[in-house]
Design an enzyme around this catalytic site. Sequence first.
Site, PDB file in Angstrom:
ATOM      1  N   HIS A   1      -5.525  -5.632  42.272  1.00 21.41           N
ATOM      2  CA  HIS A   1      -4.931  -5.341  40.962  1.00 21.41           C
ATOM      3  C   HIS A   1      -4.890  -3.856  40.641  1.00 21.41           C
ATOM      4  O   HIS A   1      -4.535  -3.472  39.527  1.00 21.41           O
ATOM      5  CB  HIS A   1      -5.714  -6.086  39.878  1.00 21.41           C
ATOM      6  CG  HIS A   1      -5.683  -7.579  40.032  1.00 21.41           C
ATOM      7  ND1 HIS A   1      -4.557  -8.331  39.788  1.00 21.41           N
ATOM      8  CD2 HIS A   1      -6.631  -8.447  40.467  1.00 21.41           C
ATOM      9  CE1 HIS A   1      -4.813  -9.602  40.026  1.00 21.41           C
ATOM     10  NE2 HIS A   1      -6.073  -9.700  40.452  1.00 21.41           N
ATOM     11  N   ARG A   2      -5.263  -3.027  41.641  1.00 24.69           N
ATOM     12  CA  ARG A   2      -5.218  -1.593  41.402  1.00 24.69           C
ATOM     13  C   ARG A   2      -3.775  -1.110  41.205  1.00 24.69           C
ATOM     14  O   ARG A   2      -3.520  -0.127  40.528  1.00 24.69           O
ATOM     15  CB  ARG A   2      -5.889  -0.851  42.562  1.00 24.69           C
ATOM     16  CG  ARG A   2      -6.053   0.640  42.308  1.00 24.69           C
ATOM     17  CD  ARG A   2      -6.857   1.307  43.421  1.00 24.69           C
ATOM     18  NE  ARG A   2      -8.287   1.072  43.268  1.00 24.69           N
ATOM     19  CZ  ARG A   2      -9.075   0.576  44.196  1.00 24.69           C
ATOM     20  NH1 ARG A   2      -8.579   0.222  45.362  1.00 24.69           N
ATOM     21  NH2 ARG A   2     -10.364   0.412  43.966  1.00 24.69           N
ATOM     22  N   ALA A   3      -2.819  -1.827  41.797  1.00 27.61           N
ATOM     23  CA  ALA A   3      -1.423  -1.390  41.746  1.00 27.61           C
ATOM     24  C   ALA A   3      -0.917  -1.252  40.309  1.00 27.61           C
ATOM     25  O   ALA A   3      -0.240  -0.270  39.969  1.00 27.61           O
ATOM     26  CB  ALA A   3      -0.545  -2.375  42.525  1.00 27.61           C
TER      27      ALA A   3
END
Length: 302
Positions: free
Chosen positions: A243-245
């Site tokens: 979910h870093r994107a």
Amino acid sequence: MPTYPFTGIVGQDEMKSALLLCAVDPLIGGVLALGDRGTGKTTTVRALGALLEGAGLSTPVVDMPLGVTEDRVIGSLDIDAALARGETKFRPGLLADAHGGFLYIDEINLLDDHLVDVLLDVAASGVNIVEREGVSHTHPARFVLVGSGNPEEGDLRPQLQDRFGLATWVTTVTDPAVRLEIVRNRLAFDRDPDAFLASVSARQGELGGRVVSARDLLPGVTLDDGLLARIIGVCAAAGTVGHRAELVVSRAAAAHAALEGRGSVDERDVRAVAKLCLRHRVAREAFETPADVEERLDSVLA
């Protein structure tokens, strides 16, 4: 020796944009630039340091040589002080030197695994802890990591690759007119650096001023829920890992808006940064090439 100016670099626009975004917001997480040798990757990073210094920004750009020792990276006992005065004193390393600025590693894909582990730990915490040889020392180490290399010479560990906020492919320019301008500029700089720097000083000042203004504007840049939902949808459709994107796209889009002098993020900003943020985070199928990934992202952003 004078440093080649950032605005004198022709081509490699995506890499330059990525570096400028991280100069505005270091929380984006750095730049990974992979591609052909001799395409100006190192020159571009060093030129960024000169640009920021000229704008009055205290942002060191520190080179980390490929064969560097762990002691030189994290710091160690100051042997001179120990021998001369019997003092137990800490000698700062490259991570301390890079605090508040950029740490640049050329050929990062060839970096020893134990140093990769060190970088991962410090990049995650923002703190460097040294416990060795009678030395116990802790210091802040928040820096923008910039790595470059040629993927044909070795793969980059996935854990390190994901730490980079942005990724760009740097390829050899094929347009003869652009190649001519690249060579002319370099020859002119080598022949008379002062004259060449004077010829681009206005552009350097203008761009440096934009970065300073963007930093001031960034805290007030807004991103509405509708556009945030669009960002999340793009990341999901692209098949990003983790979910870093979504966070990186949101931060990079805000930095892009600030560089453009706008106080709110819009669709243009998302489109401008999406590929930089996502291309190294999508799950790649067997035999899928970088060009295939670009095509997939184009379809998601359409």
